[in-house]
Design an enzyme around this catalytic site. Sequence first.
Site, PDB file in Angstrom:
ATOM      1  CD  GLU A 291       0.372  -8.802  -2.024  1.00 38.04           C
ATOM      2  OE1 GLU A 291       1.403  -9.512  -1.942  1.00 38.04           O
ATOM      3  OE2 GLU A 291       0.406  -7.564  -2.113  1.00 38.04           O
TER       4      GLU A 291
ATOM      5  NE  ARG B  91       4.137   5.318  -7.638  1.00 33.18           N
ATOM      6  CZ  ARG B  91       4.424   5.968  -6.518  1.00 33.18           C
ATOM      7  NH1 ARG B  91       4.245   5.409  -5.346  1.00 33.18           N
ATOM      8  NH2 ARG B  91       4.895   7.188  -6.576  1.00 33.18           N
TER       9      ARG B  91
ATOM     10  CG  HIS C 146       2.979  -6.522  -4.268  1.00 35.21           C
ATOM     11  ND1 HIS C 146       2.517  -6.009  -3.079  1.00 35.21           N
ATOM     12  CD2 HIS C 146       3.596  -5.501  -4.895  1.00 35.21           C
ATOM     13  CE1 HIS C 146       2.842  -4.746  -2.984  1.00 35.21           C
ATOM     14  NE2 HIS C 146       3.504  -4.400  -4.080  1.00 35.21           N
TER      15      HIS C 146
ATOM     16  CB  SER D 195       5.333   3.027   3.649  1.00 38.58           C
ATOM     17  OG  SER D 195       5.999   4.032   2.921  1.00 38.58           O
TER      18      SER D 195
ATOM     19  N   GLY E  11       0.881  -1.164   0.000  1.00 40.46           N
ATOM     20  CA  GLY E  11       0.000   0.000   0.000  1.00 40.46           C
ATOM     21  C   GLY E  11       0.912   1.204   0.000  1.00 40.46           C
TER      22      GLY E  11
ATOM     23  CB  CYS F 263       5.381  -3.553  -1.308  1.00 37.94           C
ATOM     24  SG  CYS F 263       5.627  -2.158  -2.416  1.00 37.94           S
TER      25      CYS F 263
END
Lengths: 292, 196
Positions: free
Chosen positions: B174, B137, B172, B50, B48, B80
């Site tokens: 997920e 990113r 990621h 930070s 997400g 991330c």
Amino acid sequence: MENRYELNKNLAQMLKGGVIMDVTNAEQAKIAEAAGAVAVMALERVPADIRKEGGVARMSDPKMIREIQETVSIPVMAKVRIGHFVEAQILEAISVDYIDESEVLTPADDVNHINKDEFKIPFVCGARNLGEALRRIGEGASMIRTKGEAGTGNVVEAVRHMRTMLNDMRRVQAASAMELMTIAKEYGAPYDLIKYVHEHGKLPVVNFAAGGIATPADAALMMQLGVDGVFVGSGIFKSGDPVKRAKAIVEATTFYNDHVKLAKISEDLGEAMVGIEIDTLAPTELLASRGW
Amino acid sequence: MITVGVLAIQGAVAEHVAALNKIENVKGIEVKTLEEIEQIDGLILPGGESTAMGKILNYFQMLEPLAEKIKQGLPVWGTCAGMILLAKEIVGQDTTYFKAMDMIVKRNAYGSQLDSFQTTIELPEIAATPIPLIFIRAPYVESVTGDVTILAKVADKIVAAVQDNMLVTAFHPELTDDLSFHKYFCKKVSASKQVS
């Protein structure tokens, strides 16, 4: 290139549960980031001012967008006019993170939207119902938001658009397979995407709320209705205390189900932006009706 | 049976929960309060933003208690943004969060969204087949000290590492169908639960 669309949908997934704030300069972008925004939307005038001042609203000056990019570490989005693919080419050239092909700006094409598949950069588009959302996804949008009625501080249209989308999706899900083509025809939506909704019961991309969100309670309302996150336009920087309100809306978007926390978050925020009753707007003043 | 919580402040929460619930004897749940975090055997800090997660953890005075839980040995995996939250140092900024892992991380290390990418890697100790890696990113680990073990490098940059009860990945898992890293983490969680 073939997985670019997936990567673009993935970025939207990272924004979930967050607030994306309209900002018109680097200073506001800093305030937004400090409040906990997950991204900022760079534009020349917030929708409330576009509404008041009138005239043609266009893509922002790339220099202003670059200044914002240099100021914040969170993703920077920017708006282009509906159908204005050259504005999109320019924003891609300066590597913004997301483009909003937005009804808030004056449309450049009154028939077509940008063919977003041609771009490497991701697009978010507004929608009032499932058909509109799926048309935009069909063109290559990797994120959807409700249109709401931007610059009014009145959440009623965002609620209407979200409820309409949910109702449309429930109907598609409940329909039998042989009804799907007729529904696709009725909604003006690509058949394969109607099939996706039938099978999964949701959009294939992240769906945010936008248009008229002015309070923490508005943000939590949209979250409880099932959106993945919220855009706040004029609601923050047209309010009495932008710093406080920005932080409160961020908190409310995370704790949208915690009523006790919401009560505390909603306390003492100063004045909200002045709202506009939608019925008092002439049909030509409704931004949500732009888009085809 | 182990229960793994996914910190639901903001970000790709549902994706982690769904992946966890595909693994046998693992229950994945969303957690957003300290009371909920008391009920879990392991914690995932999802991807997400930070800065946004850090602000909210700070607003609700959750940073220090959580940092303490991690220090006491709660198994934690940062993907991330979660990796940034765990770092002791972040390039170019003074603000740090849990200050837990002996590494220096660089945010947005590859550039803007146009530089997000996908690749695959072979990691025999984690999975028998190549693992797809998605970088959005993404940050990477610029350097590590202490007893941090480097798990994976992509183009010479550290993108996965472990230290004691902590696992970090710049990518990621997920967002893919590959459960290798989730299984790897859940094994760590199970082992830790048996010890305690």
